[in-house]
Each structure stands twice: as C-alpha cells, then as structure tokens.
Scaffold this motif. Structure first.
Motif, PDB file in Angstrom:
ATOM      1  N   LEU A 187      26.291  -6.095 -20.732  1.00  0.00           N
ATOM      2  CA  LEU A 187      26.055  -4.695 -21.044  1.00  0.00           C
ATOM      3  C   LEU A 187      26.281  -3.750 -19.872  1.00  0.00           C
ATOM      4  N   ALA A 188      26.576  -4.265 -18.702  1.00  0.00           N
ATOM      5  CA  ALA A 188      26.729  -3.405 -17.525  1.00  0.00           C
ATOM      6  C   ALA A 188      27.839  -2.386 -17.752  1.00  0.00           C
ATOM      7  N   PRO A 189      27.537  -1.105 -17.535  1.00  0.00           N
ATOM      8  CA  PRO A 189      28.575  -0.080 -17.692  1.00  0.00           C
ATOM      9  C   PRO A 189      29.802  -0.337 -16.819  1.00  0.00           C
ATOM     10  N   MET A 213      18.444   2.674 -18.499  1.00  0.00           N
ATOM     11  CA  MET A 213      17.011   2.874 -18.715  1.00  0.00           C
ATOM     12  C   MET A 213      16.341   1.600 -19.211  1.00  0.00           C
ATOM     13  N   ILE A 214      16.970   0.898 -20.142  1.00  0.00           N
ATOM     14  CA  ILE A 214      16.390  -0.339 -20.674  1.00  0.00           C
ATOM     15  C   ILE A 214      16.241  -1.376 -19.565  1.00  0.00           C
ATOM     16  N   ALA A 215      17.267  -1.506 -18.729  1.00  0.00           N
ATOM     17  CA  ALA A 215      17.198  -2.464 -17.621  1.00  0.00           C
ATOM     18  C   ALA A 215      16.054  -2.109 -16.673  1.00  0.00           C
ATOM     19  N   ALA A 216      15.885  -0.818 -16.392  1.00  0.00           N
ATOM     20  CA  ALA A 216      14.811  -0.387 -15.493  1.00  0.00           C
ATOM     21  C   ALA A 216      13.442  -0.620 -16.121  1.00  0.00           C
ATOM     22  N   ARG A 217      13.306  -0.350 -17.420  1.00  0.00           N
ATOM     23  CA  ARG A 217      12.039  -0.557 -18.108  1.00  0.00           C
ATOM     24  C   ARG A 217      11.642  -2.037 -18.125  1.00  0.00           C
ATOM     25  N   ILE A 218      12.614  -2.904 -18.355  1.00  0.00           N
ATOM     26  CA  ILE A 218      12.329  -4.344 -18.346  1.00  0.00           C
ATOM     27  C   ILE A 218      11.800  -4.759 -16.978  1.00  0.00           C
ATOM     28  N   LYS A 219      12.446  -4.264 -15.927  1.00  0.00           N
ATOM     29  CA  LYS A 219      12.017  -4.592 -14.567  1.00  0.00           C
ATOM     30  C   LYS A 219      10.600  -4.081 -14.306  1.00  0.00           C
ATOM     31  N   GLN A 220      10.282  -2.882 -14.799  1.00  0.00           N
ATOM     32  CA  GLN A 220       8.947  -2.315 -14.618  1.00  0.00           C
ATOM     33  C   GLN A 220       7.900  -3.133 -15.362  1.00  0.00           C
ATOM     34  N   LYS A 237      28.366   8.562 -22.461  1.00  0.00           N
ATOM     35  CA  LYS A 237      27.430   8.772 -21.363  1.00  0.00           C
ATOM     36  C   LYS A 237      25.997   8.447 -21.795  1.00  0.00           C
ATOM     37  N   SER A 238      25.647   8.754 -23.043  1.00  0.00           N
ATOM     38  CA  SER A 238      24.305   8.447 -23.536  1.00  0.00           C
ATOM     39  C   SER A 238      24.071   6.945 -23.599  1.00  0.00           C
ATOM     40  N   SER A 239      25.083   6.206 -24.058  1.00  0.00           N
ATOM     41  CA  SER A 239      24.943   4.755 -24.148  1.00  0.00           C
ATOM     42  C   SER A 239      24.788   4.124 -22.772  1.00  0.00           C
ATOM     43  N   GLU A 240      25.512   4.652 -21.789  1.00  0.00           N
ATOM     44  CA  GLU A 240      25.398   4.123 -20.422  1.00  0.00           C
ATOM     45  C   GLU A 240      24.021   4.431 -19.844  1.00  0.00           C
ATOM     46  N   GLY A 241      23.531   5.649 -20.112  1.00  0.00           N
ATOM     47  CA  GLY A 241      22.198   5.997 -19.638  1.00  0.00           C
ATOM     48  C   GLY A 241      21.123   5.161 -20.290  1.00  0.00           C
ATOM     49  N   LEU A 242      21.278   4.872 -21.580  1.00  0.00           N
ATOM     50  CA  LEU A 242      20.315   4.045 -22.295  1.00  0.00           C
ATOM     51  C   LEU A 242      20.286   2.628 -21.744  1.00  0.00           C
ATOM     52  N   ALA A 243      21.458   2.066 -21.475  1.00  0.00           N
ATOM     53  CA  ALA A 243      21.524   0.708 -20.917  1.00  0.00           C
ATOM     54  C   ALA A 243      20.830   0.643 -19.563  1.00  0.00           C
TER      55      ALA A 243
END
Length: 337
Positions: free
Chosen positions: A279-281, A246-253, A238-244
C-alpha cells in the motif's frame, strides 16, 4: 543511444536536483539495460554526481539546459518564455527520438502544455490524460485523469475511457472493465458531462463499459479503469495517499509501549511489512501521460527518492511494452466515435 533510453528532468520537483540525480543513479543499478540522460544545469548535476559512488557513466549522460520551470509558473508562461527549460529539452529529446521516454516531477500544467506542443496529441485525442495504478482488494485499478485536465467535456471523458482501456489491454488485461466515477450508480446521478459520456460509451461495442462506480468501488476493485476529470481524480489520489499514511500511523500509535505491546508488534510485524509494501504510496508513484506521441511519465512533485525511482521504472516498463506505438494502434476505434 541504443536500448531503453530515458530523459530525466533533473530540475523538476519539490526537493531539487539532488534527489532526482541520486534516484537516477540507483535506477541504473536496478535496471542493467537502462540508459539515462539527466537534463538540467550541468554544473549542478556534475557536482551531485561527484558525491555519488559507483556511477555507471557508460549508461549516463548530461544534457545541459539553462532554465527550469518553477512549480508555480503558469503553463502558458513556461511554454512561451522558457525555451531552454529542462522540461522542454527533455521532451525535445523524446520528439527527436534520441530517447524513448521522459520523466519529470515538475509542474503538471507545464508538462501537459509542453508535451502537447512538442510531441503533439495522437489522432482523435483533444487532450492527453494522466493515468496511474491504484491498489485494490484484489489487485489494482487504473485511474485517469489525475490533474492534467480540471474541466473536461463528455467527449473528452470518452477519449479518456478509450485511452485507459487500450493502455490496460497493452499491460495484459484482455477485456478491461471501464467505469465512470460518479456520486452514485443510478443513471439519474452525476453532472451533464458524466451522463453524456455514459450515453456515448454505452453505444460503443469496442469497449467494456460497465457503468458508474462510486469512490469506495474504486478500491474494492469494481473496475479495471476508472474515468473522471482531473480535479476529481487528483483529489481522490491525494486523499487515498493521505488515508494510507494515517492508517499506518494509527496502527503504530495503537501498538503503544510495554511488554504486551512489544509482543503484539512482534507478532504483527510480518503482516505489517507486507501491507506497507503493498500500500505504500511510493510504490505507485509515476503516472503516464496518455495521448501524446511519446512516453511521458509524471512523478509527484514531493516524491521521495524511492518514489522517483518507481516513476523511472514506470517509464522503463512503458518503453519495454512499446506503449506509445501500441496505444496508437488500439485507438483506431476512435475513428468511429
């Protein structure tokens, strides 16, 4: 039914039967040789199918089940009191060889308990374990257990290691590297169960045990099979999925707005598309419950339609690979444990 027939627990999951039924219809389009049995309230399933276009009824049937298991039902309660639940009926279809696999997004504990009760554990296996693939720098690794067993013994960790190694060999990895997930690589690190499991695995010539791996080593690809208890494995997943996410959202921001940002986004679009795909969950949804006499695949309860389709594909491939029978053959090494 002939061919690759799979029973779908249509009532399981956080989003209800609509998502499961729609994903099942799409999966039939994706796999021309696939046959599905939707298990659950037939009136609800039929009403959803009536709203779908291009349903291939020659490869789709409905098995009525009058009950469903809630996500917060206790496993013992589901086992004792819900004799006509969609999850139970789907597993019974596997037991009776009417289908070759079962897929459910329902209650994990209930699925574990019912699978043990209905399909029975394989010889020398005390508890089944849930295993899935995770992306790494150079490909993928396989992690188990993912939540079926929160508290385990050293002997059960050894059994997980043997099942994981056998399953990955069936998928084409000749001599998979097997590691125990730990808080460090040193022999003095870890709890007693991990230390005792390591001592047993070091003495087993039929498994390529390479020692401990830490959390970062999982995604670096240090091992082909990573073994842990279900509490740790579920948190890691679950942590790895949340991290993936978050990273995608940060890149977009960070790309922001304006001409310069639009140019950067245009230049980066092909790379980002590939990364999202890899990397998509959703791509990695669908975990096999190893150690029972039959193919059982657990989907995330909150899986999207695309993710549930991925879980069906995992089951379909497991049937094509004859996973259950070949796993039993590979596990003959357990006779010497």
């Amino acid at each position: 039914m002939t061919g690759s027939a799979i029973a779908i627990d249509a009532m399981g999951g956080d989003f209800g039967p609509r998502l499961v039924v729609c994903a099942s219809v799409k999966s039939l389009e994706e796999h021309p040789r696939l046959r599905l049995v939707l298990v659950g309230d037939s009136a609800i399933i039929e009403s959803i199918l009536a709203q779908c276009s291009q349903v291939d009824y020659s490869r789709l049937s409905i098995q009525h089940a009058s009950e469903s298991i809630a996500m917060d039902d206790l496993p013992a309660q589901a086992l004792r009191t819900k004799s006509d639940s969609s999850m139970r009926v789907a597993l019974q279809l596997v037991r009776d060889r009417q289908v070759q696999a079962c897929v459910s997004a329902g209650n994990t504990g209930a699925l574990m308990a019912l699978a043990k009760h209905i399909l029975h554990p394989l010889p020398h296996i005390e508890r089944p374990a849930i295993m899935t693939a995770l992306p790494t720098l150079n490909g993928e690794t396989h992690l188990l257990d993912l939540g079926a067993n929160v508290d385990v013994s050293a002997q059960q960790l050894v059994q997980f290691a043997l099942m994981g190694s056998a399953a990955v060999q069936i998928q084409g990895v000749a001599n998979p590297r097997v590691a125990l997930l730990n808080v460090g690589r040193e022999a003095i690190k870890g709890n007693q169960q991990v230390k005792q499991a390591a001592a047993q695995l070091q003495l087993m010539p039929d498994i390529n045990y390479i020692g401990y791996v830490e959390g970062d080593g999982v995604f670096r690809g240090d091992a082909d099979v990573v073994v842990c208890d279900g509490f740790v494995g579920n948190v890691l997943l679950k942590s790895s999925e949340g991290l993936a996410t978050m990273i995608a959202a940060r890149i977009k921001q960070r790309l922001g707005r304006g001409p310069r940002a639009w140019l950067l986004a245009w230049l980066a679009a092909p790379l980002l598309k590939v990364l999202r795909s890899e990397l998509a969950p959703e791509r990695y949804n669908g975990a096999c419950l190893l150690g029972v006499d039959g193919v059982v695949v657990k989907s995330h309860g909150n899986a999207s339609q695309q993710a549930f389709q991925a879980a069906i594909t995992v089951a379909y491939k497991a049937v094509q690979e004859d996973l259950s029978e070949r796993l039993q053959q590979h596990l003959q090494v357990l006779n010497s444990v």
